[in-house]
Structure formats: C-alpha cells, structure tokens
Design a protein around this motif. Structure first.
Motif, mmCIF file in Angstrom:
data_model
loop_
_atom_site.group_PDB
_atom_site.id
_atom_site.type_symbol
_atom_site.label_atom_id
_atom_site.label_comp_id
_atom_site.label_asym_id
_atom_site.label_seq_id
_atom_site.Cartn_x
_atom_site.Cartn_y
_atom_site.Cartn_z
ATOM 1 N N HIS A 68 44.664 3.458 0.923
ATOM 2 C CA HIS A 68 44.757 4.839 0.452
ATOM 3 C C HIS A 68 44.381 4.986 -1.020
ATOM 4 O O HIS A 68 44.366 6.092 -1.547
ATOM 5 C CB HIS A 68 46.182 5.360 0.650
ATOM 6 N N ARG A 69 44.071 3.862 -1.682
ATOM 7 C CA ARG A 69 43.722 3.883 -3.100
ATOM 8 C C ARG A 69 42.250 3.557 -3.275
ATOM 9 O O ARG A 69 41.675 2.777 -2.505
ATOM 10 C CB ARG A 69 44.580 2.884 -3.888
ATOM 11 N N SER A 70 41.635 4.132 -4.284
ATOM 12 C CA SER A 70 40.223 3.887 -4.551
ATOM 13 C C SER A 70 40.031 2.459 -5.047
ATOM 14 O O SER A 70 40.991 1.735 -5.365
ATOM 15 C CB SER A 70 39.713 4.868 -5.611
ATOM 16 N N VAL A 71 38.775 2.057 -5.132
ATOM 17 C CA VAL A 71 38.452 0.734 -5.672
ATOM 18 C C VAL A 71 39.029 0.579 -7.073
ATOM 19 O O VAL A 71 39.666 -0.428 -7.400
ATOM 20 C CB VAL A 71 36.923 0.533 -5.682
ATOM 21 N N ALA A 72 38.825 1.590 -7.918
ATOM 22 C CA ALA A 72 39.330 1.514 -9.295
ATOM 23 C C ALA A 72 40.850 1.403 -9.319
ATOM 24 O O ALA A 72 41.416 0.614 -10.097
ATOM 25 C CB ALA A 72 38.882 2.734 -10.090
ATOM 26 N N GLN A 73 41.524 2.168 -8.469
ATOM 27 C CA GLN A 73 42.983 2.116 -8.435
ATOM 28 C C GLN A 73 43.484 0.768 -7.930
ATOM 29 O O GLN A 73 44.502 0.263 -8.400
ATOM 30 C CB GLN A 73 43.509 3.250 -7.556
ATOM 31 N N ASN A 74 42.768 0.174 -6.980
ATOM 32 C CA ASN A 74 43.136 -1.157 -6.509
ATOM 33 C C ASN A 74 43.012 -2.191 -7.621
ATOM 34 O O ASN A 74 43.920 -2.995 -7.832
ATOM 35 C CB ASN A 74 42.264 -1.560 -5.316
ATOM 36 N N VAL A 75 41.892 -2.165 -8.325
ATOM 37 C CA VAL A 75 41.672 -3.141 -9.403
ATOM 38 C C VAL A 75 42.698 -2.954 -10.514
ATOM 39 O O VAL A 75 43.140 -3.911 -11.152
ATOM 40 C CB VAL A 75 40.239 -3.018 -9.955
ATOM 41 N N LEU A 100 34.603 -4.873 -12.326
ATOM 42 C CA LEU A 100 33.641 -4.556 -11.276
ATOM 43 C C LEU A 100 32.261 -5.093 -11.640
ATOM 44 O O LEU A 100 31.551 -5.649 -10.790
ATOM 45 C CB LEU A 100 33.591 -3.047 -11.041
ATOM 46 N N ASP A 101 31.890 -4.945 -12.895
ATOM 47 C CA ASP A 101 30.612 -5.493 -13.345
ATOM 48 C C ASP A 101 30.599 -7.013 -13.206
ATOM 49 O O ASP A 101 29.590 -7.602 -12.801
ATOM 50 C CB ASP A 101 30.367 -5.089 -14.801
ATOM 51 N N LEU A 102 31.715 -7.651 -13.521
ATOM 52 C CA LEU A 102 31.809 -9.104 -13.447
ATOM 53 C C LEU A 102 31.534 -9.619 -12.045
ATOM 54 O O LEU A 102 30.857 -10.644 -11.860
ATOM 55 C CB LEU A 102 33.204 -9.562 -13.901
ATOM 56 N N VAL A 103 32.047 -8.918 -11.025
ATOM 57 C CA VAL A 103 31.883 -9.385 -9.649
ATOM 58 C C VAL A 103 30.661 -8.782 -8.963
ATOM 59 O O VAL A 103 30.498 -8.900 -7.748
ATOM 60 C CB VAL A 103 33.157 -9.109 -8.809
ATOM 61 N N GLY A 104 29.806 -8.127 -9.733
ATOM 62 C CA GLY A 104 28.538 -7.653 -9.190
ATOM 63 C C GLY A 104 28.583 -6.320 -8.478
ATOM 64 O O GLY A 104 27.737 -6.038 -7.622
ATOM 65 N N LEU A 105 29.565 -5.479 -8.819
ATOM 66 C CA LEU A 105 29.653 -4.136 -8.238
ATOM 67 C C LEU A 105 29.479 -3.107 -9.348
ATOM 68 O O LEU A 105 30.222 -3.113 -10.323
ATOM 69 C CB LEU A 105 31.009 -3.929 -7.551
ATOM 70 N N ASP A 106 28.505 -2.222 -9.192
ATOM 71 C CA ASP A 106 28.257 -1.192 -10.188
ATOM 72 C C ASP A 106 29.424 -0.201 -10.216
ATOM 73 O O ASP A 106 29.731 0.433 -9.205
ATOM 74 C CB ASP A 106 26.957 -0.460 -9.862
ATOM 75 N N ALA A 107 30.072 -0.092 -11.371
ATOM 76 C CA ALA A 107 31.259 0.761 -11.469
ATOM 77 C C ALA A 107 30.952 2.208 -11.115
ATOM 78 O O ALA A 107 31.761 2.885 -10.463
ATOM 79 C CB ALA A 107 31.850 0.675 -12.879
ATOM 80 N N GLY A 108 29.789 2.717 -11.536
ATOM 81 C CA GLY A 108 29.427 4.091 -11.241
ATOM 82 C C GLY A 108 29.325 4.372 -9.753
ATOM 83 O O GLY A 108 29.650 5.468 -9.287
ATOM 84 N N ARG A 109 28.916 3.381 -8.984
ATOM 85 C CA ARG A 109 28.757 3.548 -7.540
ATOM 86 C C ARG A 109 30.042 3.287 -6.772
ATOM 87 O O ARG A 109 30.310 3.916 -5.746
ATOM 88 C CB ARG A 109 27.676 2.604 -7.005
ATOM 89 N N PHE A 110 30.840 2.349 -7.250
ATOM 90 C CA PHE A 110 31.947 1.863 -6.431
ATOM 91 C C PHE A 110 33.326 2.296 -6.912
ATOM 92 O O PHE A 110 34.287 2.206 -6.143
ATOM 93 C CB PHE A 110 31.898 0.333 -6.348
ATOM 94 N N ARG A 111 33.468 2.747 -8.130
ATOM 95 C CA ARG A 111 34.793 3.028 -8.697
ATOM 96 C C ARG A 111 35.631 3.950 -7.815
ATOM 97 O O ARG A 111 36.828 3.721 -7.604
ATOM 98 C CB ARG A 111 34.631 3.634 -10.086
#
Length: 316
Positions: A91-98, A120-131
């Motif tokens: 129920h939480r977004s990617v950003a909230q999980n991290v 997110l950048d460190l693990v290869g996920l673009d923050a703008g797309r995945f946050r």
C-alpha cells in the motif's frame, strides 16, 4: 564484524540442534555466504544476528557487542535486511518503502527525500520514474532492487540477505547478482548472505561457509573451496564441474590477445573466462572481443585457465 562464538539453537521437542556450536567470523567490509542443503541451519544462523532467533547457547557479536545485550528494535533498525519475498509494503509507494527506516529513526523530511533518490539511483532505478509507483506495478527484479535500496537507506554497517534473488526471473538473476554485488563491494558493507545456489555463492562471496546438519563443513575463499573441498560432502556439493565453475572467477582479460577485434562478438565489461567460452561456442567464432582492447580465443582461454589453476586438484 560479525562473530558467532559457539552459537547454537535447539527448539523444544527437537532431537538435535538446528545450529550446533557455530564458530564463524565475518570481517568488516566482507561478504560471507552461508550455503548448504535445505534444513542445514543457514537461515537460523542469519536470524541470530538481528535477534529474530535467540541462540540457545553461545553468543553472537556485532561490532564487538553481544546482540543479547542490545535492544532488538534498535538493533534491527541499524541492520539492513533483504529477504526472498522482498517484503515491500504493497500500500506504500516505492519512495515510502525505501524511506521506512529513516522515518522510524526520525530523519528530517528533506534528508529522507534526498536519500531515497540517491538509493534508487544506486540500484539502477530512475527516481523520477519509480518514486511514486506501487510495488505491484514492478517486475520481480525491480522489486528486489527496491528491497535492497530500502535495506541500505539508513546506511547500516551490517546487511543480512536471506535468499535475496530466489524470487527473481532466472534470466535477470545473474545480471542483478553482479550489479548488487558490485554495489556492496563499493560501499564496503559487512554482509551475511544465505543461498542454496553454489553459483550465486561463488559470484558474491569473499568467503563461503558450507553447512551441513547445523555445523560448518568448510569456510574458505571461493577459489579454495573449488580447488580443495574439505571432504566428500563438500566435493559433491560444489559439483563435478567445479573446474568449469572456477572459470567464472577468472576475468576474461586474463586471456587477452592484442589482436584487432573487427567483426568479433563482444563480451560485456567484467566478463569471466566462462563467459568468454560460452560466447565462443554459441557464436561458433574463432575469437571474441573484450570490452576494452584485444580479443580472446580458445587457445588463449585455455592457456589462461591452466596458468590460473596452480594447485587445483580434480578427481580423474
């Protein structure tokens, strides 16, 4: 540093310990992989570190402190934990999980936001797309990357990983292992990782601890485990193709020939001798190109393998 000192675990009603008299040290900044058959005590050993399991005997130390003397909640907040099921909050977004642990630690909102984007950048996920995406919209590999980002978000000195790539598609698993392994080495984390996959252990471990029925059979560097298994069980566990597995530990650059590579199939950066052999055979080519300059041939690969195999023993 993680240290097990005669640590054991016996559950009520069981005839024998799940973990029996374990003595093992994981030096700071290294990755130790626990491996062995199902039921050998790997995960129980790992969970003693963050007190999800309490030892029946002996002690476990982290950074010199006996974990039995530490508050379990505080201990877990400063110990990263990545597991096979990933365990993201749906129920939480990617950003909230991290952001989970930094929020629990009371970090300022701006610092948390900056840390989330950095992880997110460190693990290869673009923050703008995945946050702002939810976990159910991600692939298995993407969810695992988020799980690693969450585990690293509060910059814990110790990271526990329990079958971290078991739920990832086999086609993506090798690439993800390589990327996450490189990240952990760069960050200098002390990592204890559980797996049943010998290839994963060889790829990620600085040292491998092979277990059987709650006891250690052999603790060694990957190369030495392959070269000199301690007994018949260890030899059978690493497999009869251990000489081929060893090729995965040797960089393809060891077989470099200073020959032009025009038209040759190209190896990715960081490729091993086993990768080179696979590409040579798959492409039915005389030579393959390295990521830098030069090429590899079957003859140069064989010479490099023989040169690197000093002291390697193999059953006839």
């Amino acid at each position: 540093m993680i240290r097990f000192e005669n640590a054991g675990k016996t559950y009520p009603g069981q005839a024998r310990p799940v973990v029996d008299g374990l003595d093992l040290a994981v030096p700071e900044g290294t990755t130790c992989v626990l491996i062995g058959p199902s039921g050998c005590g790997k995960s129980t050993t790992l969970r003693m570190v963050n007190r999800l399991v309490t030892p029946s005997e002996g002690r476990v130390r982290v950074g010199g402190a006996d974990v039995a003397d530490l508050d379990p909640i505080a201990l877990r907040r400063r110990t990263g934990y990545v597991l096979q099921g990933i365990g993201l909050f749906p129920h939480r977004s990617v950003a909230q999980n991290v952001a989970t642990v930094p929020e629990l630690l009371g970090w300022p909102r701006r610092r948390i936001a900056e840390r989330v984007d950095a992880m997110l950048d460190l693990v290869g996920l673009d923050a703008g797309r995945f946050r702002d995406r939810r976990p159910d919209s991600l692939s298995g590999g993407q969810r695992q990357r988020v799980g690693v980002a969450r585990a690293l978000a509060a910059d814990p000195p110790v990271l526990l990983m329990d079958e971290p790539f078991g739920a990832v598609d086999p086609l993506e698993r090798g690439r993800l292992q390589g990327e996450i392994g490189a990240i952990l080495r760069r960050l200098g984390k002390t990592v204890l990782l559980v797996t049943h996959d010998i290839d994963e252990a060889l790829r990620l471990g600085d040292r491998i601890a092979l277990m059987r029925e709650g006891r250690l059979v052999q603790v060694d560097a990957p190369e030495r485990l392959l070269a000199r298994p301690a007994d018949a069980f260890a030899e059978a566990f690493v497999g009869s193709d251990r000489w081929l597995k060893r090729l995965a530990l040797i960089p393809a650059a060891a077989a470099r020939e200073p020959v032009a590579a025009e038209g040759a199939p190209r190896l990715p950066e960081g490729a091993s001798l086993r990768d080179a052999l696979g590409l040579l055979l798959a492409a039915d080519a005389e030579r393959v190109a390295l990521a830098g300059e030069g090429t590899v041939t079957l003859a140069s690969l064989r010479a490099a393998a023989v040169d690197a195999a000093g002291g390697f023993t193999c059953a006839p």
